[in-house]
Design an enzyme around this catalytic site. Structure first.
Site, PDB file in Angstrom:
ATOM      1  N   LYS A   1     -75.804  11.008 -72.580  1.00  0.00           N
ATOM      2  CA  LYS A   1     -75.444  12.341 -73.155  1.00  0.00           C
ATOM      3  C   LYS A   1     -74.253  11.574 -74.448  1.00  0.00           C
ATOM      4  O   LYS A   1     -73.842  11.227 -74.322  1.00  0.00           O
ATOM      5  CB  LYS A   1     -74.447  13.404 -72.286  1.00  0.00           C
ATOM      6  CG  LYS A   1     -74.931  14.160 -73.454  1.00  0.00           C
ATOM      7  CD  LYS A   1     -73.264  14.725 -73.620  1.00  0.00           C
ATOM      8  CE  LYS A   1     -73.068  15.563 -74.416  1.00  0.00           C
ATOM      9  NZ  LYS A   1     -72.980  15.176 -76.117  1.00  0.00           N
TER      10      LYS A   1
ATOM     11  N   GLU B   1     -63.000   6.483 -71.031  1.00  0.00           N
ATOM     12  CA  GLU B   1     -62.179   5.340 -72.198  1.00  0.00           C
ATOM     13  C   GLU B   1     -61.817   7.126 -73.165  1.00  0.00           C
ATOM     14  O   GLU B   1     -62.147   7.847 -73.964  1.00  0.00           O
ATOM     15  CB  GLU B   1     -63.059   4.590 -72.641  1.00  0.00           C
ATOM     16  CG  GLU B   1     -63.017   4.006 -71.964  1.00  0.00           C
ATOM     17  CD  GLU B   1     -61.816   2.375 -71.592  1.00  0.00           C
ATOM     18  OE1 GLU B   1     -60.824   2.180 -72.152  1.00  0.00           O
ATOM     19  OE2 GLU B   1     -62.116   1.862 -70.467  1.00  0.00           O
TER      20      GLU B   1
ATOM     21  N   CYS C   1     -60.957   4.192 -81.623  1.00  0.00           N
ATOM     22  CA  CYS C   1     -59.276   5.109 -80.202  1.00  0.00           C
ATOM     23  C   CYS C   1     -58.100   3.712 -80.642  1.00  0.00           C
ATOM     24  O   CYS C   1     -57.089   3.667 -80.078  1.00  0.00           O
ATOM     25  CB  CYS C   1     -60.474   4.341 -79.185  1.00  0.00           C
ATOM     26  SG  CYS C   1     -61.659   3.458 -78.766  1.00  0.00           S
TER      27      CYS C   1
ATOM     28  N   GLU D   1     -52.471  10.698 -81.735  1.00  0.00           N
ATOM     29  CA  GLU D   1     -53.464  10.658 -82.493  1.00  0.00           C
ATOM     30  C   GLU D   1     -54.185  11.047 -83.588  1.00  0.00           C
ATOM     31  O   GLU D   1     -55.121  12.227 -83.497  1.00  0.00           O
ATOM     32  CB  GLU D   1     -54.962  10.763 -81.407  1.00  0.00           C
ATOM     33  CG  GLU D   1     -56.480   9.463 -81.639  1.00  0.00           C
ATOM     34  CD  GLU D   1     -56.935   9.158 -80.674  1.00  0.00           C
ATOM     35  OE1 GLU D   1     -57.605  10.083 -80.435  1.00  0.00           O
ATOM     36  OE2 GLU D   1     -57.152   8.359 -80.511  1.00  0.00           O
TER      37      GLU D   1
HETATM   38  P1  NAD Z   1     -64.402  14.410 -77.406  1.00  0.00           P
HETATM   39  O1  NAD Z   1     -63.601  14.357 -75.843  1.00  0.00           O
HETATM   40  O2  NAD Z   1     -65.197  15.772 -78.283  1.00  0.00           O
HETATM   41  O3  NAD Z   1     -66.482  14.214 -76.823  1.00  0.00           O
HETATM   42  C1  NAD Z   1     -67.060  13.838 -76.327  1.00  0.00           C
HETATM   43  C2  NAD Z   1     -67.858  13.562 -75.574  1.00  0.00           C
HETATM   44  O4  NAD Z   1     -67.837  14.907 -74.730  1.00  0.00           O
HETATM   45  C3  NAD Z   1     -69.203  14.072 -76.739  1.00  0.00           C
HETATM   46  O5  NAD Z   1     -70.051  13.558 -75.792  1.00  0.00           O
HETATM   47  C4  NAD Z   1     -69.511  15.618 -75.819  1.00  0.00           C
HETATM   48  O6  NAD Z   1     -70.348  16.218 -76.511  1.00  0.00           O
HETATM   49  C5  NAD Z   1     -68.189  15.937 -74.736  1.00  0.00           C
HETATM   50  N1  NAD Z   1     -68.024  16.615 -74.304  1.00  0.00           N
HETATM   51  C6  NAD Z   1     -67.213  17.131 -74.284  1.00  0.00           C
HETATM   52  N2  NAD Z   1     -67.176  18.831 -73.481  1.00  0.00           N
HETATM   53  C7  NAD Z   1     -67.482  18.181 -72.358  1.00  0.00           C
HETATM   54  C8  NAD Z   1     -66.948  18.807 -71.228  1.00  0.00           C
HETATM   55  N3  NAD Z   1     -66.287  19.983 -70.634  1.00  0.00           N
HETATM   56  N4  NAD Z   1     -67.479  18.322 -69.888  1.00  0.00           N
HETATM   57  C9  NAD Z   1     -68.093  16.747 -70.044  1.00  0.00           C
HETATM   58  N5  NAD Z   1     -68.201  16.112 -70.988  1.00  0.00           N
HETATM   59  C10 NAD Z   1     -68.102  16.889 -72.796  1.00  0.00           C
HETATM   60  O7  NAD Z   1     -64.190  13.415 -78.232  1.00  0.00           O
HETATM   61  P2  NAD Z   1     -65.072  12.580 -79.757  1.00  0.00           P
HETATM   62  O8  NAD Z   1     -64.361  13.622 -80.310  1.00  0.00           O
HETATM   63  O9  NAD Z   1     -66.487  13.076 -79.634  1.00  0.00           O
HETATM   64  O10 NAD Z   1     -64.686  11.215 -79.939  1.00  0.00           O
HETATM   65  C11 NAD Z   1     -63.430  11.066 -80.758  1.00  0.00           C
HETATM   66  C12 NAD Z   1     -62.556  11.196 -79.274  1.00  0.00           C
HETATM   67  O11 NAD Z   1     -62.563   9.704 -78.165  1.00  0.00           O
HETATM   68  C13 NAD Z   1     -61.398  10.164 -79.825  1.00  0.00           C
HETATM   69  O12 NAD Z   1     -60.173  11.081 -79.225  1.00  0.00           O
HETATM   70  C14 NAD Z   1     -60.728   8.629 -79.364  1.00  0.00           C
HETATM   71  O13 NAD Z   1     -59.999   7.508 -79.460  1.00  0.00           O
HETATM   72  C15 NAD Z   1     -61.772   8.014 -78.008  1.00  0.00           C
HETATM   73  N6  NAD Z   1     -62.579   7.434 -78.155  1.00  0.00           N
HETATM   74  C16 NAD Z   1     -62.320   6.416 -77.087  1.00  0.00           C
HETATM   75  C17 NAD Z   1     -62.191   5.152 -76.637  1.00  0.00           C
HETATM   76  C18 NAD Z   1     -62.106   4.079 -75.919  1.00  0.00           C
HETATM   77  O14 NAD Z   1     -62.764   3.253 -76.158  1.00  0.00           O
HETATM   78  N7  NAD Z   1     -61.020   4.608 -75.736  1.00  0.00           N
HETATM   79  C19 NAD Z   1     -63.774   4.929 -77.783  1.00  0.00           C
HETATM   80  C20 NAD Z   1     -63.876   5.574 -78.487  1.00  0.00           C
HETATM   81  C21 NAD Z   1     -63.542   6.948 -79.368  1.00  0.00           C
END
Ligand code: NAD
Length: 491
Positions: A186, A261, A295, A392
């Site tokens: 997804k 992550e 991140c 963050e």
């Molecule tokens: P997000 O958590 O909003 O979304 C991530 C994914 O989860 C998307 O595909 C989204 O559609 C999906 N999602 C949303 N609600 C959901 C639910 N209830 N159940 C399952 N899936 C759901 O994050 P974002 O805004 O897309 O990305 C930014 C965040 O990602 C930041 O906090 C960043 O630090 C983190 N990030 C972490 C790493 C790492 O390796 N630690 C790497 C990249 C990004």
């Protein structure tokens, strides 16, 4: 827009779901707009799946798993290498699609594509080794033999964010396929295009139907359906800490494995003996690469007081001169943020930084819009309790504080609920290693940029992660361990 490298796509841009080896429409019949963050124009529409589509994809993956788990590691490696070669062959187009949809400068997108290739090649190598017999374990009995085997976990759900589409996917998809799992992916609703292009390359590699499925749509529909589906053995999620918590709760209902992550709030610690030129480069790269949407952003700068004035002056100059604009223009160093919500969020953080008493040293240039452009911003004397220091931001905002002792620097760097990464800049080798040992972070760079090799590890301490990606750890995340104890006289 200044179009130095305007993309021309000569492969079909896929916008449908890929389930059981076919591109198909969702039962919802709904579509989601995909926005170019540099112009705010709609560049495509993709399918918006619902729970019924997720169910179809998971069932296809479950059916395909019966045969896929029996394939040899060598056979799976051949598929992974075919994907790597397919990505290489379309590298420039994939990079352009990444910049178009995510907004990052084209040079950064090229790095992403190289990372994807390296990851698939690396896990092909690990898959080849899976054909070796299980590992014999020494036990205190001459009447029994114990062997540890690593078996695929089953059908896995991969959920990824928008900041490094394709890369985050590769870090999950390559080890999952190598391990013998089948996959439902997804993508983020903000950046589905590079992921769909990658899916078309995976299709061309000729995987059996159902081994790889991609379901685009909203997190609340598709993501939530994946995390609760009874046939999903494990969810590997990268995204925000808040959604990670929801994923964990949802997965708990059926005791699924989870790898998470999540967010970060990381520091770069610059000692007074540091090479100043190097420190400036490392701070700028750690905070402004991908417009700070990392991140692993080391957006908290801790500088030892004797060097503070010189470092701040040099950083302010670089921030002021950062070229922000069209990701395809050769001179551009920073593109827009990837979506409107993030743009608004970062603007709110900048306002809160000012209100909380942080001293705004410089805000660089940025086009007025359209596009989700943000001025690169630098605060100094940032109060330790302020939101910009503790939360963050995920945008181009640098926060600087000074310190007097090594212990103080370590304590300040560790004073966060996160623990993803950290950087140390010093000419004292022993101190570099000592501080690295004391920092609560999953990755520490000493006098080095944020290089991430697929052979190593990715993930952090505390609220940043559960589990590790990359290296053998990334493969293990998709494996079950089976111990077989055999009586010696049964041979
Ligand atoms: P997000 O958590 O909003 O979304 C991530 C994914 O989860 C998307 O595909 C989204 O559609 C999906 N999602 C949303 N609600 C959901 C639910 N209830 N159940 C399952 N899936 C759901 O994050 P974002 O805004 O897309 O990305 C930014 C965040 O990602 C930041 O906090 C960043 O630090 C983190 N990030 C972490 C790493 C790492 O390796 N630690 C790497 C990249 C990004």
């Amino acid at each position: 827009m200044n179009a130095d490298a305007r993309p021309v796509f000569d492969f079909p841009l896929r916008t449908q779901l890929f389930i059981d080896g076919c591109w198909c429409a969702p039962e919802t019949r709904q579509r989601l707009p995909v926005i170019n963050p540099s112009t705010e124009e709609t560049i495509a529409e993709v399918d918006a799946a619902g729970p019924a589509d997720v169910d179809r994809a998971v069932r296809a993956a479950s059916h395909a798993w019966r045969a896929w788990k029996q394939t040899s590691g060598a056979a799976r490696a051949a598929f992974l290498r075919a994907i790597a070669r397919g990505v290489e062959a379309s590298a420039e187009q994939l990079a352009a699609l990444q910049s178009l949809n995510n907004g990052k400068p084209i040079a950064e997108s090229r790095i992403d594509v190289g990372d994807v290739v390296a990851t698939f090649d690396y896990y092909a190598g690990l898959a080849e080794r899976l054909d070796e017999p299980g590992e014999a374990i020494a036990i205190p009995s001459d009447r029994h033999r114990a062997v540890i085997r690593r078996e695929p976990a089953g059908v896995v759900g991969l959920i990824v964010p928008w900041n490094f589409p394709m890369v985050t996917t590769a870090w999950k998809l390559a080890p999952a396929l190598a391990a013998g799992c089948t996959v439902v992916l997804k993508p983020s609703e903000f950046t589905p295009l590079p992921e769909l292009a990658l899916a078309a390359i995976v299709e061309q590699a000729g995987l059996p139907p159902g081994v790889f499925n991609i379901v685009t749509g909203a997190g609340t529909d598709v993501g939530a359906a994946l995390t609760t589906h009874p046939l999903i053995a494990k969810v590997s999620f990268t995204g925000s800490t808040a959604v990670g918590e929801q994923v964990m709760k949802a997965a708990a209902q059926s005791i699924k494995g989870v790898s998470l992550e999540l967010g970060g709030k990381s520091s770069i610690v610059v000692f007074a003996d540091a090479d100043l030129d190097l420190a400036v480069d490392l701070v700028i790269g750690g905070a402004f690469f991908n417009a700070g949407q990392m991140c692993s952003a080391t957006s908290r700068v801790l500088v030892e007081r004797p060097l503070a004035q010189a470092l701040i002056a040099r950083l302010a100059d670089r921030v002021a001169r950062t070229v922000v604009g069209d990701p395809f223009a050769a001179a551009v160093q920073m593109g827009p943020l990837t979506n409107r919500a993030q743009h608004e969020r970062v603007q709110r953080f900048i306002a809160r930084g000012k209100a909380d008493g942080a001293s705004l040293v410089v805000q660089g240039q940025a086009p007025d819009g359209p596009g989700y452009f943000v001025q690169p911003t630098m605060f100094v004397d940032v109060p330790a309790g302020s939101a910009v220091w503790r939360e963050e931001i995920f945008g181009p905002v640098l926060c600087v504080r000074s310190f007097d002792t090594e212990d103080e620097a370590i304590a300040t760097a560790n004073d966060t609920e996160f623990g993803l990464v950290a950087s140390v800049v010093t000419r004292d080798a022993a101190r570099g290693q000592r501080v690295a040992a004391a920092l609560q972070a999953g990755v520490v760079w000493i006098n080095a940029p944020q290089l991430i090799f697929p052979q190593t590890s990715w993930g952090g301490f505390k609220k940043s992660s559960i589990g590790r990606e990359l290296g053998p750890f990334g493969l293990a995340a998709f494996q079950e361990i089976k111990q077989v104890l055999t009586a010696a006289d049964s041979d």
